[in-house]
Design a protein around this motif. Structure first.
Motif: not given
Length: 534
Positions: A307-309, A313-317
């Motif tokens: 959902e977050a990505r 619209g950003c990379a999530v790690v």
């Protein structure tokens, strides 16, 4: 080769681009901005005042301020004075604050006048009755908001005084092995641990972190985490110093402030606990513009990560770190999704991780064991308790984190549990033993245990299990929290659910089987969710 020190990095930016923004504070009704030159001049004036108060090199200066420009300027000033910053979370109350002030031996204590509708002025007077070593208590008026018109409650010395002590300040410039931070963490013994870092250890953490993640002065660092916590202090404020970029702060968590930070002021990078990620992802209009979100405190659930990505619209790690070791593992945006999500990433360059059995033998990939780390960013000791440090360090220089973990064949870490008896509430460690000690003092409680219960947003919350004394009246959660509040325990540590049972599950030796209680509350929550959806 040693990493460049963070104060050297700050001074380099100050020399090259003094008019570049250093601080963007969104806490008040109107944003406050400070350039690197503004911030340096203000910190010098505060440092002059600290010298006038008799602050000695290496001495701890305690301050209980929310995130924002006063916190940043004061921290820099403490370093300029050659002293050691000892930040305290604003949510802590008499019990915890008095302990920290006495343990740190701080003679200067700085607090806000009012924050989040709490008046600190009578609170400070109350704390001072328990802390005889404190000689100077300064209350900062936060309402003024404007750094160019506030004297910070007398903490800001006149410019002439600052000029007069510049030579002395230069002589007090800290070296690599000077203490750079005294930060208290919730201990498992009921006594908070005073973690000491040096300028070298924090600089090593910053060098590895910024190089691994490719952070540059073109980034803008969003700092929603409290700067009195290692995440906000090191991976927010100091990251911005290290790369010569602006830090974007706000004192309280608010999704609209987050939107302002990202969409108006251009935040590109953030490291914060998972609840922050969850809240902006599930907002009515998720803010876009971040380049990278590093989520700490727990592995990112696959659904939230996807959902977050998509929505941000950003990379999530994911990542893992501690106050003692700093960040040790993190995902990389280029990692495959099946490795990024549900793990705590892989080891950062220049650091080592391993999983061992009880005898200290390294275990093969995929096997659960005790998680240990080795890093040039490791803290140097626990204040007043070197024996705790010695007990946590192995002969070959690894730090035993107290966590249980699995490292897969590709080197990705997954924290599976903990030996330490704490609850991880959105990245904030709750001191279970201290709560239990207080609950045992309640006149109606015969037995008590506090365990973690799963929570979708925060990862874990605290649940109190109690056995009542014969003939005791029925208790509810408000009775428990009122009791803890009366004894000075901060609200952030209070249990959020109460379960009354007839007897505690115990081992043959009499130890409470907390895993049984954790399983019990997890099953109850599952049943309650099923009933609500059914």
């Amino acid at each position: 080769m040693s990493a460049p020190l963070f104060l050297e990095q700050f001074e380099s930016t100050l020399t090259r681009t003094p008019d570049e923004l250093a601080v963007i504070d969104l806490s008040g009704e109107e944003p406050v901005t400070l350039t690197y030159g503004d911030l340096d001049r203000m910190a010098t004036r505060i440092a002059a005042r600290l010298l006038a108060l008799g602050v000695e090199p290496g001495e701890a200066v305690a301050y209980q301020l929310p995130s924002g420009w006063p916190f940043v300027a004061l921290t820099l000033a403490i370093w300029k004075a050659g002293a050691t910053p000892c930040p305290i979370l604003p949510q802590l109350r008499e019990r915890e604050v008095a302990f920290i002030l006495n343990s740190s031996e701080s003679r200067v204590y700085i607090a806000p006048d009012v924050f989040r509708r709490f008046d600190y002025r009578p609170f400070v007077k109350s704390v001072l009755q328990e802390t005889p070593r404190v000689k100077h208590a300064i209350v900062l008026p936060l309402a003024s908001g404007d750094p160019h018109s506030s004297d910070l409650g007398g903490l800001l010395a006149p410019e002439a005084d600052a000029e007069a002590v510049r030579a002395e300040l230069a002589a007090r410039k800290p070296g690599p092995d000077s203490h750079s931070q005294l930060l208290y963490t919730s201990g498992t013994t009921g006594e908070p641990k005073g973690v000491l870092h040096t300028h070298r250890t924090l600089s090593e953490a910053l060098f590895i972190h910024t190089r691994t993640l490719g952070l540059t002065s073109k980034d803008r660092i969003w700092v929603p985490s409290p700067t009195a916590h290692q995440t906000g202090f090191l991976y927010g404020m100091l990251v911005s110093f290290y790369i010569g970029a602006p830090g974007i702060y706000h004192a309280t968590w608010d999704v609209e402030k987050a939107r302002l930070a990202i969409e108006v002021y251009g935040a590109t990078f953030v490291q914060a606990a998972m609840p922050f990620l969850s809240d902006i992802t599930r907002a009515d209009r998720p803010p876009k513009g971040l380049r990278l979100f590093i989520a700490t405190g727990a592995a990112i659930p696959r659904q939230l990560a996807q959902e977050a990505r998509e929505k941000l619209g950003c990379a999530v790690v994911g990542a893992w770190g501690s106050t003692e070791s700093c960040l040790v593992t993190a995902g990389r945006p280029s990692d495959p999704p099946e490795k990024l999500w549900g793990t705590d990433g892989r080891v950062l360059d220049g650091m080592q991780i391993r999983v061992v059995d009880e005898a200290g033998r390294e275990l093969p990939p995929g096997t659960e064991g005790n998680f240990q780390v080795k890093t040039p960013a490791m803290f140097v000791t626990y204040l007043h308790h070197p024996e705790w440090y010695d007990a946590a360090m192995t002969e070959d220089g690894f730090f035993d984190t107290g966590d249980l973990a699995v490292i897969d064949e590709d080197g990705y870490l997954r924290i599976t549990g903990r030996k330490k008896d704490v609850v991880n509430r959105g990245g904030e460690k709750i001191p279970v033993v201290e709560i239990e000690d207080l609950l045992y003092q309640h006149p109606d409680i015969a037995d008590a245990a506090v365990v973690a219960m799963p929570d979708e947003r925060l990862g874990e919350r605290a649940c109190a299990y109690v056995v009542l004394k014969p003939g005791a009246r029925h208790l509810d959660l408000s009775d428990i929290t009122d009791f803890l509040g009366e004894r000075g325990m901060a609200k952030i540590y209070w249990p959020e659910r109460l379960e009354i049972i007839d007897e505690m599950p115990r081992t043959a030796s009499g130890k409470i089987q907390k895993y049984v209680l954790r399983q019990d509350i997890a099953r109850k929550l599952d049943r309650e969710r099923a009933e609500q959806t059914g």
